[in-house]
Design a protein around this motif. Sequence first.
Motif, PDB file in Angstrom:
ATOM      1  N   GLU A  85       0.848  -1.100   0.031  1.00  0.00           N
ATOM      2  CA  GLU A  85      -0.092  -0.226  -0.014  1.00  0.00           C
ATOM      3  C   GLU A  85       0.601   1.108   0.090  1.00  0.00           C
ATOM      4  OE1 GLU A  85      -3.440  -2.192   2.623  1.00  0.00           O
ATOM      5  OE2 GLU A  85      -2.642  -0.235   3.342  1.00  0.00           O
ATOM      6  N   THR A  86       0.663   2.244  -0.934  1.00  0.00           N
ATOM      7  CA  THR A  86       1.285   3.460  -0.936  1.00  0.00           C
ATOM      8  C   THR A  86       0.081   4.570  -0.976  1.00  0.00           C
ATOM      9  OG1 THR A  86       3.129   4.728  -2.025  1.00  0.00           O
ATOM     10  CG2 THR A  86       1.759   3.273  -3.327  1.00  0.00           C
ATOM     11  N   GLY A  87       0.729   5.851  -0.281  1.00  0.00           N
ATOM     12  CA  GLY A  87      -0.319   6.761  -0.409  1.00  0.00           C
ATOM     13  C   GLY A  87       0.154   8.294   0.262  1.00  0.00           C
ATOM     14  N   PHE A  88      -0.628   9.072   0.115  1.00  0.00           N
ATOM     15  CA  PHE A  88      -0.196  10.382   0.838  1.00  0.00           C
ATOM     16  C   PHE A  88      -1.055  10.730   2.011  1.00  0.00           C
ATOM     17  CE2 PHE A  88      -0.949  15.190   1.150  1.00  0.00           C
ATOM     18  CZ  PHE A  88       0.214  15.495   1.304  1.00  0.00           C
ATOM     19  N   GLU A  89      -0.670  11.283   3.075  1.00  0.00           N
ATOM     20  CA  GLU A  89      -1.610  11.698   3.991  1.00  0.00           C
ATOM     21  C   GLU A  89      -1.350  13.239   4.628  1.00  0.00           C
ATOM     22  OE1 GLU A  89      -1.860   9.331   7.661  1.00  0.00           O
ATOM     23  OE2 GLU A  89      -2.612   7.582   6.189  1.00  0.00           O
ATOM     24  N   ALA A  90      -2.287  13.955   4.444  1.00  0.00           N
ATOM     25  CA  ALA A  90      -2.218  15.611   4.799  1.00  0.00           C
ATOM     26  C   ALA A  90      -2.592  15.482   6.330  1.00  0.00           C
ATOM     27  CB  ALA A  90      -2.984  16.314   3.846  1.00  0.00           C
ATOM     28  N   LEU A  91      -1.704  16.165   6.857  1.00  0.00           N
ATOM     29  CA  LEU A  91      -2.051  16.474   8.256  1.00  0.00           C
ATOM     30  C   LEU A  91      -2.910  17.611   8.315  1.00  0.00           C
ATOM     31  CD1 LEU A  91       1.566  16.391   9.861  1.00  0.00           C
ATOM     32  CD2 LEU A  91      -0.113  14.441   9.752  1.00  0.00           C
ATOM     33  N   ASN A  92      -3.938  17.644   9.385  1.00  0.00           N
ATOM     34  CA  ASN A  92      -4.730  18.711   9.679  1.00  0.00           C
ATOM     35  C   ASN A  92      -4.524  19.933  10.606  1.00  0.00           C
ATOM     36  OD1 ASN A  92      -7.537  20.101   9.581  1.00  0.00           O
ATOM     37  ND2 ASN A  92      -7.891  19.227  11.572  1.00  0.00           N
TER      38      ASN A  92
ATOM     39  N   ALA B  52       5.741  11.765  19.332  1.00  0.00           N
ATOM     40  CA  ALA B  52       6.282  12.096  20.531  1.00  0.00           C
ATOM     41  C   ALA B  52       7.656  12.971  20.243  1.00  0.00           C
ATOM     42  CB  ALA B  52       7.012  11.117  21.513  1.00  0.00           C
ATOM     43  N   GLY B  53       7.511  14.293  20.946  1.00  0.00           N
ATOM     44  CA  GLY B  53       8.582  15.323  20.473  1.00  0.00           C
ATOM     45  C   GLY B  53       8.242  16.239  19.584  1.00  0.00           C
ATOM     46  N   ALA B  54       7.207  16.195  18.780  1.00  0.00           N
ATOM     47  CA  ALA B  54       6.712  16.952  17.947  1.00  0.00           C
ATOM     48  C   ALA B  54       5.296  17.546  18.030  1.00  0.00           C
ATOM     49  CB  ALA B  54       6.842  16.691  16.559  1.00  0.00           C
ATOM     50  N   ASN B  55       4.951  18.470  17.862  1.00  0.00           N
ATOM     51  CA  ASN B  55       3.407  19.174  17.994  1.00  0.00           C
ATOM     52  C   ASN B  55       2.696  18.515  16.931  1.00  0.00           C
ATOM     53  OD1 ASN B  55       1.374  20.438  18.850  1.00  0.00           O
ATOM     54  ND2 ASN B  55       2.137  22.434  18.091  1.00  0.00           N
ATOM     55  N   ILE B  56       2.663  17.217  16.760  1.00  0.00           N
ATOM     56  CA  ILE B  56       1.666  16.362  16.188  1.00  0.00           C
ATOM     57  C   ILE B  56       0.907  15.602  16.798  1.00  0.00           C
ATOM     58  CG2 ILE B  56       1.721  14.809  13.996  1.00  0.00           C
ATOM     59  CD1 ILE B  56       4.088  16.105  13.007  1.00  0.00           C
ATOM     60  N   ASP B  57      -0.301  15.488  16.796  1.00  0.00           N
ATOM     61  CA  ASP B  57      -1.103  14.698  17.840  1.00  0.00           C
ATOM     62  C   ASP B  57      -2.541  15.187  17.445  1.00  0.00           C
ATOM     63  OD1 ASP B  57      -2.357  12.992  19.388  1.00  0.00           O
ATOM     64  OD2 ASP B  57      -1.700  14.073  21.110  1.00  0.00           O
ATOM     65  N   GLY B  58      -3.058  14.472  16.158  1.00  0.00           N
ATOM     66  CA  GLY B  58      -4.278  14.932  15.699  1.00  0.00           C
ATOM     67  C   GLY B  58      -4.679  14.210  14.285  1.00  0.00           C
ATOM     68  N   PRO B  59      -5.879  14.576  13.601  1.00  0.00           N
ATOM     69  CA  PRO B  59      -6.221  13.646  12.417  1.00  0.00           C
ATOM     70  C   PRO B  59      -5.514  14.034  11.125  1.00  0.00           C
ATOM     71  CG  PRO B  59      -7.617  15.613  12.987  1.00  0.00           C
ATOM     72  CD  PRO B  59      -6.514  15.627  14.178  1.00  0.00           C
ATOM     73  N   ALA B  60      -5.473  13.307  10.398  1.00  0.00           N
ATOM     74  CA  ALA B  60      -4.984  13.359   8.871  1.00  0.00           C
ATOM     75  C   ALA B  60      -6.106  12.645   8.026  1.00  0.00           C
ATOM     76  CB  ALA B  60      -3.504  12.680   8.843  1.00  0.00           C
ATOM     77  N   LEU B  61      -5.818  13.311   6.573  1.00  0.00           N
ATOM     78  CA  LEU B  61      -6.497  12.484   5.627  1.00  0.00           C
ATOM     79  C   LEU B  61      -5.904  12.153   4.408  1.00  0.00           C
ATOM     80  CD1 LEU B  61      -9.535  15.371   5.492  1.00  0.00           C
ATOM     81  CD2 LEU B  61      -9.642  13.290   6.309  1.00  0.00           C
ATOM     82  N   GLY B  62      -5.890  10.868   4.077  1.00  0.00           N
ATOM     83  CA  GLY B  62      -5.291  10.188   3.134  1.00  0.00           C
ATOM     84  C   GLY B  62      -5.966   9.650   1.842  1.00  0.00           C
TER      85      GLY B  62
END
Length: 475
Positions: A28-35, A141-151
Motif C-alpha cells: 500500500e502506498t499513499g499520501f496523508e495530509a495533516l490537519n 512524541a517530541g513534535a507538535n503532531i497529535d491529531g487527525p490526517a486525511l489520506g
Amino acid sequence: MPRVLRRAVMAICVLAGAALPAASFEIETGFEALNDPQTKIEGLHRLYVGHEVAPGLSFGQSIYSAASGDAGGAFFWGFEAVKTMPVSPDLSLKLQGFIGGGGGAAQVVGDGLMLRAGVAADYALSPHWGLQAGASWMRIAGANIDGPALGVGVRYSVDPDQVRAGGALSLPLRSVSLGAAQVVARSGAQTRAGQPQPDLSLVGAEASFLLSARNELTFGAAGAAKGGEGYMQVMGGLRHRIPMGPVDLFGEAALGFGGGGEVDTGAGPLVSVAGGVSVPLANWLDLDLAVGGTKALSGDHGGALASVRLTRVFKRAAGQSTTGKPQKWAYSFGVSVQDPNAGFRKAGAPGSGRPIMQESSVDMFLTDRLYLTGNAQTAMGGEVAGYAIGLLGLGYEMPLSPRWSASVEAHLGAAGGGGVNAAGGLIGGLRAELDCALRDNLRLSLGLGTLRALKSGGLAPTVATVGLKIPFETR
C-alpha cells in the motif's frame, strides 16, 4: 523497562504465536495530509509491505516520509498491522495500526516515537489493484503532531498461488545490489543552514524486479557516509536495458524522498536520472557503473552523480534462473537497546537515556551458512529522535541443534541524526546472535554486539537486540 520498549516487545511476543501460512502479500502506498499542521511536516508519504498472518489480517513494516511542507529528511519507520473487513464484493474497510519511530529536519525532539491508528475504504479495481481513501490519528512524541490526517492511496495484492512454487516464493526478483554513489553538489547549492553544500558519499542497497525482459522496477535506500551526517534517501524507479553483446546498456529514472544532515531537500521529494553499463563478472554477478544527476523538487539539493554497484543476479529474464536452485533468505525484525559511551552525544546535545531502536534486517545466503546482510534502524526512545542507522555486512550461521543456531556478523554503514556523534557518519560494528526455532519458519532471535564510529571520538555503544527471524526461499 521503558514503556516504549514494553510495547514493542509485547507486539513481537504476540506475533511469535501467530501462524505464518502461505498467504498473500499486500503493498500500500499513499499520501496523508495533516490537519492544521503545527510543524514544517505538513504531509507524509506512506509505504506499507505486509504478509497475511491470519485470514484478513496482515502484518509488515511501513515507512512514513515527509512529502509536503519544508521538512525533507523526516522519516518514521516501524511495524504495522492491517485488518481487512469486507463490506461488499468490491468494497472493504481496512483498520490500520502502526508503532515506530524516527524524526529529522529538526522537527522532532526527544524520543521520536510515532503511533498511528487509521481506517480506510478500499475499492477493488481488479483482483490485485485497489483505490483507498481514509482518515487517521497520528501522534509523534517530541513534535507538535497529535491529531487527525486525511489520506488517499493505492493497494496491490499478490495471491498465494502466484508466489508459491515447490515450497519457495516465486517472485519476479531480478537482482539485489550493494553499492556506493558520489553526488557532486551543483555550483551554489547550500545547506539548510546556508553553508555551501559538500559533496555526498552514499552507501546503500537496491532490489530490482522484472516487469518484462528488458524493464525493471527498482527500490533502494542509501545513507551518507561523508558530506551529510544523518542524510538518507529512499527511492523507487524504472530501469530499461539494451543488450550490447556481452554487456547491457541501461537507462533509469527514480522518484523518492530524502533529507537530513542539513541537506536542503525542501519538502523531501527527489528525482534522479542516470545511464550506465552492466558488465557480467559471472552468470550470477554483474558490475554496474552509472552516471547521471539528482535534484530535490522543492529544495536546493542537486548535482551530478556517479555510482558503482555489485549486483547478485537471480533472473536475467522471466523464468530463467541464473543458478537453477532456490535462494535462501532470512527476514528479521525487532527492537534493540544501545548502552551509550561517553562520547555518544555531540557536545551540548540534550538527553542522557539509552536509545531504543526498531530495526529490520534481510539476510541473503551465499552458501548454506555464509550470508550478506542489510539492516535499517530508527529511534523509538532514548531522547535521540531522528537518529537512524543503515548497515551492510557479512554473516556466518552455525547450527547448534535441531532448534538452536548461532551467527556472527560484521557490519559497515552510515549513521547520524538526533544529536548523536557519528563523527562524520561512517560506522562499523560486530554482532553475535542466538536463535531458537519456534516453528519451521519462525525463530526467536537474541543478539549482543557493538557499533563504533570509524573516526575516533564518536559513538561506540554496546547493543542488545530481541526480535523474530523468518527464514524463507525464493525461486
